[in-house]
Design an enzyme around this catalytic site. Structure first.
Site, PDB file in Angstrom:
ATOM      1  N   ILE A   1     -10.217 -25.258 -12.163  1.00  0.00           N
ATOM      2  CA  ILE A   1      -9.263 -24.151 -12.306  1.00  0.00           C
ATOM      3  C   ILE A   1      -7.941 -24.423 -11.581  1.00  0.00           C
ATOM      4  CG2 ILE A   1      -8.955 -21.643 -12.147  1.00  0.00           C
ATOM      5  CD1 ILE A   1     -11.400 -22.414 -13.832  1.00  0.00           C
TER       6      ILE A   1
ATOM      7  N   ASP B   1       1.026 -21.905  -4.192  1.00  0.00           N
ATOM      8  CA  ASP B   1       0.472 -21.684  -2.864  1.00  0.00           C
ATOM      9  C   ASP B   1      -0.475 -22.827  -2.558  1.00  0.00           C
ATOM     10  OD1 ASP B   1      -1.867 -21.086  -4.155  1.00  0.00           O
ATOM     11  OD2 ASP B   1      -1.556 -18.930  -4.039  1.00  0.00           O
TER      12      ASP B   1
HETATM   13  N1  EPU Z   1      -2.066 -20.796 -15.315  1.00  0.00           N
HETATM   14  C1  EPU Z   1      -1.020 -21.391 -15.974  1.00  0.00           C
HETATM   15  N2  EPU Z   1      -0.120 -20.584 -16.602  1.00  0.00           N
HETATM   16  C2  EPU Z   1      -0.211 -19.217 -16.591  1.00  0.00           C
HETATM   17  C3  EPU Z   1      -1.291 -18.622 -15.901  1.00  0.00           C
HETATM   18  C4  EPU Z   1      -2.211 -19.450 -15.267  1.00  0.00           C
HETATM   19  O1  EPU Z   1      -0.892 -22.610 -15.996  1.00  0.00           O
HETATM   20  O2  EPU Z   1       0.643 -18.557 -17.200  1.00  0.00           O
HETATM   21  C5  EPU Z   1      -3.061 -21.680 -14.651  1.00  0.00           C
HETATM   22  C6  EPU Z   1      -3.009 -21.563 -13.152  1.00  0.00           C
HETATM   23  O3  EPU Z   1      -2.049 -22.422 -12.622  1.00  0.00           O
HETATM   24  C7  EPU Z   1      -4.422 -21.956 -12.749  1.00  0.00           C
HETATM   25  C8  EPU Z   1      -5.254 -21.461 -13.913  1.00  0.00           C
HETATM   26  O4  EPU Z   1      -4.352 -21.270 -15.011  1.00  0.00           O
HETATM   27  O5  EPU Z   1      -4.520 -23.337 -12.670  1.00  0.00           O
HETATM   28  C9  EPU Z   1      -6.013 -20.164 -13.653  1.00  0.00           C
HETATM   29  O6  EPU Z   1      -5.125 -19.138 -13.309  1.00  0.00           O
HETATM   30  P1  EPU Z   1      -5.458 -17.603 -13.539  1.00  0.00           P
HETATM   31  O7  EPU Z   1      -4.261 -16.976 -14.152  1.00  0.00           O
HETATM   32  O8  EPU Z   1      -6.770 -17.439 -14.219  1.00  0.00           O
HETATM   33  O9  EPU Z   1      -5.616 -17.112 -12.037  1.00  0.00           O
HETATM   34  P2  EPU Z   1      -4.797 -16.018 -11.260  1.00  0.00           P
HETATM   35  O10 EPU Z   1      -4.720 -14.773 -12.092  1.00  0.00           O
HETATM   36  O11 EPU Z   1      -3.560 -16.591 -10.724  1.00  0.00           O
HETATM   37  C10 EPU Z   1      -6.950 -14.949 -10.212  1.00  0.00           C
HETATM   38  C11 EPU Z   1      -7.409 -14.604  -8.818  1.00  0.00           C
HETATM   39  C12 EPU Z   1      -7.752 -15.866  -8.057  1.00  0.00           C
HETATM   40  C13 EPU Z   1      -8.854 -16.593  -8.812  1.00  0.00           C
HETATM   41  C14 EPU Z   1      -8.397 -16.876 -10.257  1.00  0.00           C
HETATM   42  C15 EPU Z   1      -9.449 -17.535 -11.121  1.00  0.00           C
HETATM   43  C16 EPU Z   1      -6.210 -12.607  -8.308  1.00  0.00           C
HETATM   44  C17 EPU Z   1      -5.200 -11.931  -7.479  1.00  0.00           C
HETATM   45  N3  EPU Z   1      -6.365 -13.898  -8.118  1.00  0.00           N
HETATM   46  O12 EPU Z   1      -5.777 -15.746 -10.051  1.00  0.00           O
HETATM   47  O13 EPU Z   1      -8.255 -15.462  -6.790  1.00  0.00           O
HETATM   48  O14 EPU Z   1      -9.148 -17.794  -8.166  1.00  0.00           O
HETATM   49  O15 EPU Z   1      -7.989 -15.651 -10.886  1.00  0.00           O
HETATM   50  O16 EPU Z   1     -10.582 -16.775 -11.146  1.00  0.00           O
HETATM   51  O17 EPU Z   1      -6.876 -11.975  -9.106  1.00  0.00           O
HETATM   52  C18 EPU Z   1      -8.522 -15.490  -4.439  1.00  0.00           C
HETATM   53  O18 EPU Z   1      -8.930 -14.328  -4.531  1.00  0.00           O
HETATM   54  O19 EPU Z   1      -8.601 -16.158  -3.373  1.00  0.00           O
HETATM   55  C19 EPU Z   1      -7.928 -16.123  -5.629  1.00  0.00           C
HETATM   56  C20 EPU Z   1      -7.202 -17.231  -5.559  1.00  0.00           C
END
Ligand code: EPU
Length: 457
Positions: free
Chosen positions: A358, A147
């Site tokens: 991040i 996104d």
């Molecule tokens: N990542 C990987 N591989 C994976 C998982 C993650 O490379 O298998 C990378 C992602 O590409 C990113 C980083 O790790 O660069 C962090 O990703 P993470 O999995 O921690 O984030 P997320 O679960 O996708 C949630 C929130 C986000 C918030 C992040 C970090 C939800 C729905 N979303 O995303 O919130 O920024 O954690 O705290 O919980 C928002 O609310 O606007 C939002 C983007």
């Protein structure tokens, strides 16, 4: 609340925010708690769920899996809330007027195929992967794709679940996971404390056979909230809030009633906005310890910060001093507040270095802030910002939830009119944003934008 994608928010600047604002439940907790409901047959009730588009989409994802999802009146006095952060949030006495409830009736055999278009619209719906795999041994979800904030892979979700016995395949934009022999506990090391991967693994592990250890787990308050709800459902989890989660699988879970923690990102948005506008804002509905670094940053920039059990007050009487910000997993400075930190830097005295660790695409909205006169240069994960006394209103476009809110707040520090388009992004994460801004004294309107002209040769 309207959700017309063509709406714009018009901000008349400069403005100063003053007064009290109530923060409802955390989006990023509620979405996952809704997925966790899939782990038990029967009625789960969630309170303090924000009225935002992402929750509506998640409700539809669950309906297509056979669940009956309805809103229920706000937390009734004496409601039997078996878990929830009453103590931690300072609520739980059943009198919170803003508590919006959601009941989720889960059938004995929820569906296993998620709707392609819904999952594409809401990346968070990938968190049904763990619960459905655990309960049904099979799940098909659309690849959520990237996104406007970066690439966002799923490799850690897949690697962890594979260690627990899942097999993955994919075609036509869908991934299919099966657990032919059932999920079994395993030791999983995450390369990075991913919020989503930790949640999926946790929700799979609670019903797996044996013990799962998740090392380098995410420590966000939203993870602790899910652990609290899962524990009340009968799960055996230790280490919530630390980087090592140990889960002893059980054969069955029961549905519960749970109250979502307050939204630290919405609360942090108000803290930064109060500082930038030289305002005086009291925020209620969130545990201030969720925001320690953000509150320390605004204090370093010159604001007076008072924490209280159910929130905090931020008051500022002068131009902010520049502060450097580095985003990191919790308890570090939240990446979701980085757009507001850029806005603060843009009007501070001096130069700030903002480092985003991040998401690789989170600076993509910077050109919009530059339209407002902000002096920002980015290079990879760094942005150097030279503050100026005041920005200059202009038409700008929201590209994601937090960038949208950041642009509106920056508009309060600009001379003249700032018109933020693509407001549907803001609707995904901020309930009643314009209403709250007006209550705090901002001159701000939400309007239906005229259609953009089309051209043809
Ligand atoms: N990542 C990987 N591989 C994976 C998982 C993650 O490379 O298998 C990378 C992602 O590409 C990113 C980083 O790790 O660069 C962090 O990703 P993470 O999995 O921690 O984030 P997320 O679960 O996708 C949630 C929130 C986000 C918030 C992040 C970090 C939800 C729905 N979303 O995303 O919130 O920024 O954690 O705290 O919980 C928002 O609310 O606007 C939002 C983007």
């Amino acid at each position: 609340m309207t959700h017309a994608s063509s709406d714009v928010i018009r901000v008349e600047g400069p403005g100063r925010l003053a007064g009290e604002v109530f923060v409802t439940g955390a989006k990023n907790s509620s979405l996952k708690l809704m997925a966790a409901a899939l782990l038990a047959s029967g009625r789960t009730v969630l309170y303090n769920v924000p009225k935002i588009t992402d929750i509506a989409i998640m409700a539809e994802v669950l309906r297509r899996l056979g669940c009956d999802v309805r809103t229920v009146p706000g937390e009734a006095p004496g409601a039997d809330v078996t878990v929830g952060l009453g103590g931690r949030d300072g609520f739980g006495d059943g009198t919170d007027p803003a508590g919006d409830g959601l009941s989720i009736d889960v059938p004995d055999e929820p569906g296993t195929d998620t709707d392609y278009d819904l999952v594409r619209r809401l990346r968070a719906s990938i968190c049904v992967l763990g619960p459905l795999l655990a309960r049904r041994g099979r799940v098909r979800v659309a690849l959520p794709g990237g996104d406007a904030i970066g690439s966002r892979g799923l490799d850690m979700h897949v690697a962890g679940l594979t260690r627990m016995g899942a097999e993955f395949s994919g075609e036509h934009g869908m991934i299919e996971a099966t657990a032919p022999g059932g999920l079994v506990g395993a030791k999983v090391w995450l390369d990075f404390p991913s919020v989503g991967a930790t949640e999926n693994l946790l929700m799979a592990a609670v019903l797996a056979k044996g013990v799962t250890e998740i090392d380098n787990a995410a420590r966000e308050p939203e993870i602790v909230d899910i652990c609290d709800m899962l524990t009340a459902m009968g799960a055996r989890i230790s280490g919530a809030g630390s980087s090592k989660l140990t889960v002893e699988g059980v054969s069955e879970l029961r549905p519960v009633t749970h109250r979502t923690i307050g939204d630290r990102i919405v609360a942090g948005t108000w803290a930064l906005a109060a500082t930038m506008t030289r305002g005086d804002v009291t925020v209620t509905g969130v545990n201030p310890s969720f925001l320690e670094i953000a509150l320390d940053k605004v204090a370093t920039s010159g604001a007076t910060v008072e924490a209280h059990p159910t929130g905090f007050r931020v008051a500022m009487d002068r131009r902010p001093q520049a502060v450097d910000v580095v985003t990191l997993p919790f308890p570090g400075f939240a990446t979701d507040l980085m757009p507001m930190a850029l806005g603060l830097a843009a009007v501070s005295e001096g130069s700030s270095l903002i480092t985003e660790n991040i998401f690789d695409g989170r600076f993509m909205f910077v050109p919009e802030l530059v339209r407002l006169g902000a002096q920002i240069r980015t290079d990879g994960k760094h942005a150097v910002v030279r503050g100026r006394e005041r920005l200059s209103g202009a038409p700008v476009r929201a590209t994601d939830i937090r960038a949208g809110a950041g642009l509106v707040v920056a508009g309060l520090c600009a001379d003249g009119t700032t018109e933020v388009s693509n407001v549907h992004h803001i609707d995904r994460g901020y309930p009643d944003f314009v209403v709250d801004l007006r209550r705090l004294g901002a001159v701000v309107h939400r309007e239906h934008a005229p259609p953009e002209p089309t051209f043809a040769l």
